[in-house]
Write a protein that holds these residues in place. Structure first.
Motif, PDB file in Angstrom:
ATOM      1  N   UNK A 130      24.755   6.037 -47.143  1.00  0.00           N
ATOM      2  CA  UNK A 130      24.622   5.105 -48.032  1.00  0.00           C
ATOM      3  C   UNK A 130      25.522   4.089 -48.413  1.00  0.00           C
ATOM      4  N   UNK A 131      26.515   4.410 -47.727  1.00  0.00           N
ATOM      5  CA  UNK A 131      27.972   3.515 -48.026  1.00  0.00           C
ATOM      6  C   UNK A 131      27.554   2.031 -47.232  1.00  0.00           C
ATOM      7  N   UNK A 132      28.264   0.950 -47.879  1.00  0.00           N
ATOM      8  CA  UNK A 132      28.495  -0.521 -47.194  1.00  0.00           C
ATOM      9  C   UNK A 132      29.857  -0.373 -46.537  1.00  0.00           C
ATOM     10  N   UNK A 133      29.900  -0.748 -45.481  1.00  0.00           N
ATOM     11  CA  UNK A 133      31.405  -0.589 -44.911  1.00  0.00           C
ATOM     12  C   UNK A 133      31.598  -2.071 -44.594  1.00  0.00           C
ATOM     13  N   UNK A 134      32.838  -2.737 -44.757  1.00  0.00           N
ATOM     14  CA  UNK A 134      33.248  -3.850 -44.320  1.00  0.00           C
ATOM     15  C   UNK A 134      33.632  -4.026 -43.014  1.00  0.00           C
ATOM     16  N   UNK A 135      33.011  -4.920 -42.217  1.00  0.00           N
ATOM     17  CA  UNK A 135      33.223  -5.301 -40.712  1.00  0.00           C
ATOM     18  C   UNK A 135      34.207  -6.419 -40.957  1.00  0.00           C
ATOM     19  N   UNK A 136      33.648  -7.688 -40.506  1.00  0.00           N
ATOM     20  CA  UNK A 136      34.294  -8.996 -40.733  1.00  0.00           C
ATOM     21  C   UNK A 136      34.351  -9.304 -41.990  1.00  0.00           C
ATOM     22  N   UNK A 137      33.534  -8.784 -42.958  1.00  0.00           N
ATOM     23  CA  UNK A 137      33.569  -9.200 -44.418  1.00  0.00           C
ATOM     24  C   UNK A 137      33.053 -10.542 -44.607  1.00  0.00           C
ATOM     25  N   UNK A 138      33.550 -10.978 -45.911  1.00  0.00           N
ATOM     26  CA  UNK A 138      33.005 -12.124 -46.510  1.00  0.00           C
ATOM     27  C   UNK A 138      33.705 -13.271 -45.622  1.00  0.00           C
ATOM     28  N   UNK A 139      32.946 -14.391 -45.616  1.00  0.00           N
ATOM     29  CA  UNK A 139      33.821 -15.474 -45.320  1.00  0.00           C
ATOM     30  C   UNK A 139      34.380 -15.688 -44.004  1.00  0.00           C
ATOM     31  N   UNK A 140      33.960 -14.613 -42.966  1.00  0.00           N
ATOM     32  CA  UNK A 140      34.435 -14.626 -41.609  1.00  0.00           C
ATOM     33  C   UNK A 140      33.355 -14.574 -40.808  1.00  0.00           C
ATOM     34  N   UNK A 141      33.260 -15.528 -39.784  1.00  0.00           N
ATOM     35  CA  UNK A 141      32.089 -15.578 -38.885  1.00  0.00           C
ATOM     36  C   UNK A 141      32.129 -14.214 -38.098  1.00  0.00           C
ATOM     37  N   UNK A 142      30.730 -13.668 -37.651  1.00  0.00           N
ATOM     38  CA  UNK A 142      30.721 -12.747 -36.845  1.00  0.00           C
ATOM     39  C   UNK A 142      30.352 -12.973 -35.694  1.00  0.00           C
ATOM     40  N   UNK A 143      30.167 -11.934 -34.924  1.00  0.00           N
ATOM     41  CA  UNK A 143      29.578 -12.122 -33.278  1.00  0.00           C
ATOM     42  C   UNK A 143      28.386 -10.783 -33.131  1.00  0.00           C
ATOM     43  N   UNK A 144      27.433 -11.373 -33.750  1.00  0.00           N
ATOM     44  CA  UNK A 144      26.235 -10.482 -33.896  1.00  0.00           C
ATOM     45  C   UNK A 144      24.906 -11.292 -33.377  1.00  0.00           C
ATOM     46  N   UNK A 145      24.945 -12.490 -33.504  1.00  0.00           N
ATOM     47  CA  UNK A 145      23.686 -13.198 -32.964  1.00  0.00           C
ATOM     48  C   UNK A 145      23.995 -14.272 -32.314  1.00  0.00           C
ATOM     49  N   UNK A 146      24.813 -14.623 -31.474  1.00  0.00           N
ATOM     50  CA  UNK A 146      25.203 -15.624 -30.818  1.00  0.00           C
ATOM     51  C   UNK A 146      25.107 -17.090 -31.433  1.00  0.00           C
ATOM     52  N   UNK A 147      24.293 -18.005 -31.103  1.00  0.00           N
ATOM     53  CA  UNK A 147      24.255 -19.095 -31.605  1.00  0.00           C
ATOM     54  C   UNK A 147      23.853 -19.218 -33.256  1.00  0.00           C
ATOM     55  N   UNK A 148      23.724 -18.042 -33.633  1.00  0.00           N
ATOM     56  CA  UNK A 148      23.201 -17.935 -35.167  1.00  0.00           C
ATOM     57  C   UNK A 148      24.352 -17.498 -35.848  1.00  0.00           C
ATOM     58  N   UNK A 149      25.570 -16.999 -35.257  1.00  0.00           N
ATOM     59  CA  UNK A 149      26.787 -16.844 -35.978  1.00  0.00           C
ATOM     60  C   UNK A 149      27.244 -17.573 -37.090  1.00  0.00           C
ATOM     61  N   UNK A 150      27.161 -19.037 -36.886  1.00  0.00           N
ATOM     62  CA  UNK A 150      27.892 -19.982 -37.829  1.00  0.00           C
ATOM     63  C   UNK A 150      26.981 -20.018 -38.919  1.00  0.00           C
ATOM     64  N   UNK A 151      25.759 -19.512 -38.843  1.00  0.00           N
ATOM     65  CA  UNK A 151      24.945 -19.927 -39.943  1.00  0.00           C
ATOM     66  C   UNK A 151      24.038 -18.675 -40.788  1.00  0.00           C
ATOM     67  N   UNK A 152      24.983 -17.407 -40.346  1.00  0.00           N
ATOM     68  CA  UNK A 152      24.218 -16.231 -40.817  1.00  0.00           C
ATOM     69  C   UNK A 152      25.463 -15.091 -41.273  1.00  0.00           C
ATOM     70  N   UNK A 153      24.901 -14.390 -41.868  1.00  0.00           N
ATOM     71  CA  UNK A 153      25.877 -12.964 -41.747  1.00  0.00           C
ATOM     72  C   UNK A 153      25.142 -11.884 -41.265  1.00  0.00           C
ATOM     73  N   UNK A 154      25.614 -11.118 -40.660  1.00  0.00           N
ATOM     74  CA  UNK A 154      25.367  -9.864 -39.878  1.00  0.00           C
ATOM     75  C   UNK A 154      25.490  -8.563 -40.512  1.00  0.00           C
ATOM     76  N   UNK A 155      24.099  -8.076 -40.808  1.00  0.00           N
ATOM     77  CA  UNK A 155      24.445  -6.578 -41.463  1.00  0.00           C
ATOM     78  C   UNK A 155      23.742  -5.701 -40.486  1.00  0.00           C
ATOM     79  N   UNK A 156      24.615  -4.367 -40.108  1.00  0.00           N
ATOM     80  CA  UNK A 156      24.052  -3.666 -39.163  1.00  0.00           C
ATOM     81  C   UNK A 156      24.082  -2.253 -39.836  1.00  0.00           C
ATOM     82  N   UNK A 157      23.130  -1.520 -39.429  1.00  0.00           N
ATOM     83  CA  UNK A 157      22.922  -0.229 -39.797  1.00  0.00           C
ATOM     84  C   UNK A 157      23.434   0.871 -38.867  1.00  0.00           C
TER      85      UNK A 157
END
Length: 187
Positions: free
Chosen positions: A96-123
């Motif tokens: 049930x914990x939320x863990x920091x990945x790239x965190x706030x304000x850093x572009x992820x690498x999770x959905x190709x061309x969607x990365x600049x427009x989204x946050x990525x949350x993974x279970x």
């Protein structure tokens, strides 16, 4: 003295407002034993999309198990795929914990061309067979609300499962069935 007390009051107000806008505790990368990024790319505010994933790997139920799984996911992303960091902005464990990945304000690498427009949350886990527990659902929903409160997501953001923006079965059947009932999800 009057200026100092006004500055102190302003700092107190800012600190309290920060606490009010973050309702879910995020376990920092340092706390779970993660490595720092090789580099980062800034991510804008008031994003239009949140994309939900699963790691399709090991499930974890305790903080110690989740720390180990997170380190493994980060090593795979950085060492095998050559990415500068773990791909997701945030990850949610079976504890049930939320863990920091790239965190706030850093572009992820999770959905190709969607990365600049989204946050990525993974279970963490494979949710074609792992069970999505109520504490995990609550953590994700609180994190999404925090993202709106802090201005990372726009209040009218659209929620997608990864399979809606890429040819994949991600985020797994159990998560897919759950998120389709969430208020921001769009088919």
């Amino acid at each position: 003295v009057m200026v100092q007390s006004k500055v102190a009051l302003l700092l107190l107000i800012l600190a309290c407002s920060q606490l009010l806008t973050q309702s879910v505790y995020v376990v920092s990368k340092a706390e779970w034993g993660g490595r720092g990024p090789k580099w980062t790319v800034a991510l804008g505010n008031y994003l239009s999309y949140a994309i939900i994933h699963h790691t399709a790997g090991s499930y974890c139920e305790t903080r110690a198990q989740c720390n180990a799984v997170l380190q493994s996911v980060q090593s795979y992303h950085m060492d095998s795929l050559g990415w500068p960091d773990i791909g997701y902005n945030f990850l949610i464990g079976g504890d049930g914990n939320v863990y920091e990945g790239r965190g706030w304000n850093n572009m992820g690498a999770h959905a190709a061309e969607w990365n600049p427009y989204s946050i990525g949350i993974s279970f963490l886990g494979n949710f074609n067979w792992d069970t999505l527990e109520p504490n995990m659902i609550s953590a994700a929903q609180q994190l999404l609300q925090d993202a709106v409160n802090r201005g990372q997501l726009s209040s009218g953001y659209v929620l997608y499962g990864h399979r809606q923006v890429s040819a994949t079965e991600c985020p797994g059947t159990h998560i897919w069935n759950e998120i389709r009932g969430w208020s921001h999800w769009s088919g």
